[in-house]
Write a protein that holds these residues in place. Structure first.
Motif, PDB file in Angstrom:
ATOM      1  N   GLY A  98      -6.117 -21.537 -30.354  1.00 24.50           N
ATOM      2  CA  GLY A  98      -6.951 -20.769 -31.264  1.00 24.50           C
ATOM      3  C   GLY A  98      -8.430 -21.068 -31.191  1.00 24.50           C
ATOM      4  N   GLU A  99      -8.863 -22.030 -30.388  1.00 31.47           N
ATOM      5  CA  GLU A  99     -10.282 -22.341 -30.285  1.00 31.47           C
ATOM      6  C   GLU A  99     -10.965 -21.332 -29.363  1.00 31.47           C
ATOM      7  N   ALA A 100     -12.155 -20.943 -29.743  1.00 32.51           N
ATOM      8  CA  ALA A 100     -12.909 -19.985 -28.942  1.00 32.51           C
ATOM      9  C   ALA A 100     -13.538 -20.699 -27.752  1.00 32.51           C
ATOM     10  N   VAL A 101     -13.527 -20.034 -26.615  1.00 34.95           N
ATOM     11  CA  VAL A 101     -14.113 -20.576 -25.392  1.00 34.95           C
ATOM     12  C   VAL A 101     -15.339 -19.736 -25.060  1.00 34.95           C
ATOM     13  N   ARG A 102     -16.452 -20.386 -24.863  1.00 37.72           N
ATOM     14  CA  ARG A 102     -17.693 -19.688 -24.507  1.00 37.72           C
ATOM     15  C   ARG A 102     -17.793 -19.639 -22.993  1.00 37.72           C
ATOM     16  N   ARG A 103     -17.849 -18.458 -22.467  1.00 35.44           N
ATOM     17  CA  ARG A 103     -17.958 -18.292 -21.022  1.00 35.44           C
ATOM     18  C   ARG A 103     -19.421 -18.100 -20.647  1.00 35.44           C
ATOM     19  N   SER A 104     -19.859 -18.835 -19.639  1.00 40.02           N
ATOM     20  CA  SER A 104     -21.247 -18.714 -19.206  1.00 40.02           C
ATOM     21  C   SER A 104     -21.296 -17.917 -17.905  1.00 40.02           C
ATOM     22  N   ALA A 105     -22.492 -17.492 -17.570  1.00 36.78           N
ATOM     23  CA  ALA A 105     -22.689 -16.725 -16.346  1.00 36.78           C
ATOM     24  C   ALA A 105     -22.484 -17.635 -15.139  1.00 36.78           C
ATOM     25  N   PRO A 106     -22.137 -17.061 -13.997  1.00 39.75           N
ATOM     26  CA  PRO A 106     -21.985 -17.883 -12.787  1.00 39.75           C
ATOM     27  C   PRO A 106     -23.297 -18.594 -12.441  1.00 39.75           C
ATOM     28  N   ILE A 107     -23.173 -19.713 -11.746  1.00 38.76           N
ATOM     29  CA  ILE A 107     -24.342 -20.530 -11.408  1.00 38.76           C
ATOM     30  C   ILE A 107     -25.345 -19.736 -10.580  1.00 38.76           C
ATOM     31  N   TRP A 108     -24.853 -18.966  -9.619  1.00 38.09           N
ATOM     32  CA  TRP A 108     -25.775 -18.215  -8.759  1.00 38.09           C
ATOM     33  C   TRP A 108     -26.569 -17.197  -9.576  1.00 38.09           C
ATOM     34  N   LEU A 109     -25.953 -16.618 -10.614  1.00 36.84           N
ATOM     35  CA  LEU A 109     -26.658 -15.655 -11.447  1.00 36.84           C
ATOM     36  C   LEU A 109     -27.689 -16.350 -12.336  1.00 36.84           C
ATOM     37  N   GLN A 110     -27.367 -17.538 -12.821  1.00 39.80           N
ATOM     38  CA  GLN A 110     -28.327 -18.305 -13.611  1.00 39.80           C
ATOM     39  C   GLN A 110     -29.539 -18.671 -12.766  1.00 39.80           C
ATOM     40  N   ARG A 111     -29.289 -19.112 -11.542  1.00 41.64           N
ATOM     41  CA  ARG A 111     -30.404 -19.504 -10.665  1.00 41.64           C
ATOM     42  C   ARG A 111     -31.224 -18.301 -10.224  1.00 41.64           C
ATOM     43  N   LEU A 112     -30.572 -17.175  -9.983  1.00 44.46           N
ATOM     44  CA  LEU A 112     -31.297 -15.963  -9.611  1.00 44.46           C
ATOM     45  C   LEU A 112     -32.179 -15.492 -10.756  1.00 44.46           C
ATOM     46  N   SER A 113     -31.662 -15.536 -11.982  1.00 44.01           N
ATOM     47  CA  SER A 113     -32.476 -15.113 -13.122  1.00 44.01           C
ATOM     48  C   SER A 113     -33.645 -16.072 -13.346  1.00 44.01           C
ATOM     49  N   LEU A 114     -33.428 -17.367 -13.098  1.00 44.22           N
ATOM     50  CA  LEU A 114     -34.536 -18.319 -13.195  1.00 44.22           C
ATOM     51  C   LEU A 114     -35.600 -18.008 -12.146  1.00 44.22           C
ATOM     52  N   PHE A 115     -35.175 -17.727 -10.910  1.00 39.34           N
ATOM     53  CA  PHE A 115     -36.119 -17.418  -9.838  1.00 39.34           C
ATOM     54  C   PHE A 115     -36.939 -16.178 -10.183  1.00 39.34           C
ATOM     55  N   VAL A 116     -36.287 -15.146 -10.698  1.00 35.77           N
ATOM     56  CA  VAL A 116     -36.997 -13.915 -11.056  1.00 35.77           C
ATOM     57  C   VAL A 116     -37.961 -14.174 -12.208  1.00 35.77           C
ATOM     58  N   LEU A 117     -37.540 -14.963 -13.193  1.00 41.31           N
ATOM     59  CA  LEU A 117     -38.413 -15.280 -14.323  1.00 41.31           C
ATOM     60  C   LEU A 117     -39.644 -16.063 -13.876  1.00 41.31           C
ATOM     61  N   VAL A 118     -39.444 -17.075 -13.031  1.00 38.81           N
ATOM     62  CA  VAL A 118     -40.569 -17.886 -12.562  1.00 38.81           C
ATOM     63  C   VAL A 118     -41.506 -17.040 -11.702  1.00 38.81           C
ATOM     64  N   LEU A 119     -40.948 -16.236 -10.827  1.00 42.74           N
ATOM     65  CA  LEU A 119     -41.769 -15.374  -9.980  1.00 42.74           C
ATOM     66  C   LEU A 119     -42.583 -14.395 -10.822  1.00 42.74           C
ATOM     67  N   PHE A 120     -41.958 -13.810 -11.822  1.00 42.34           N
ATOM     68  CA  PHE A 120     -42.650 -12.864 -12.698  1.00 42.34           C
ATOM     69  C   PHE A 120     -43.760 -13.553 -13.481  1.00 42.34           C
ATOM     70  N   CYS A 121     -43.454 -14.710 -14.064  1.00 40.77           N
ATOM     71  CA  CYS A 121     -44.462 -15.421 -14.868  1.00 40.77           C
ATOM     72  C   CYS A 121     -45.656 -15.856 -14.025  1.00 40.77           C
ATOM     73  N   VAL A 122     -45.399 -16.388 -12.848  1.00 40.24           N
ATOM     74  CA  VAL A 122     -46.506 -16.852 -12.002  1.00 40.24           C
ATOM     75  C   VAL A 122     -47.326 -15.661 -11.503  1.00 40.24           C
ATOM     76  N   TYR A 123     -46.658 -14.597 -11.074  1.00 43.53           N
ATOM     77  CA  TYR A 123     -47.386 -13.424 -10.581  1.00 43.53           C
ATOM     78  C   TYR A 123     -48.242 -12.808 -11.685  1.00 43.53           C
ATOM     79  N   LEU A 124     -47.658 -12.622 -12.863  1.00 41.96           N
ATOM     80  CA  LEU A 124     -48.401 -12.037 -13.970  1.00 41.96           C
ATOM     81  C   LEU A 124     -49.524 -12.967 -14.434  1.00 41.96           C
TER      82      LEU A 124
END
Length: 111
Positions: free
Chosen positions: A23-49
């Motif tokens: 009965g305990e809820a399990v929190r599912r996280s995004a795959p590691i590759w998706l987390q790293r890709l979103s970090l890369f896009v965020l960093v690239l966007f922030c630095v470029y802007l």
């Protein structure tokens, strides 16, 4: 009415694939590759802007000869002030700092 059940859901949580047998809820996280890709896009966007916002006020061909700024004389008097240009460049530096800070403090969430 047929929509009453949707407006007022029951107090019991629905059983789904995110709950275990006990009965305990399990929190599912995004795959590691998706987390790293979103970090890369965020960093690239922030630095470029950040670089764009930091350098744009000092680029005279664009900042001084802008038709929008020239059409509004009170705005032109404010935006051609060196202190205002410095504040805008500081916002660009802050944006670059945010992007680099996100990259440095990144942690994988494995679930």
């Amino acid at each position: 009415m047929s929509g009453d059940q949707q407006l007022f859901p029951s107090s019991e949580p629905p059983v789904s694939s995110t709950t275990e047998a006990n009965g305990e809820a399990v929190r599912r996280s995004a795959p590691i590759w998706l987390q790293r890709l979103s970090l890369f896009v965020l960093v690239l966007f922030c630095v470029y802007l950040g670089v764009l916002v930091m350098l744009l006020p000092w680029w005279t061909r664009i900042w001084d000869h802008n038709l929008f700024i020239q059409a509004h004389p009170p705005l032109s008097a404010i935006l051609h002030n060196g202190a205002v240009r410095g504040v805008i460049s500081g916002i660009g530096l802050l944006d670059i700092w945010i992007g680099i800070s996100e990259a440095v403090h990144y942690r994988d969430y494995r679930g």
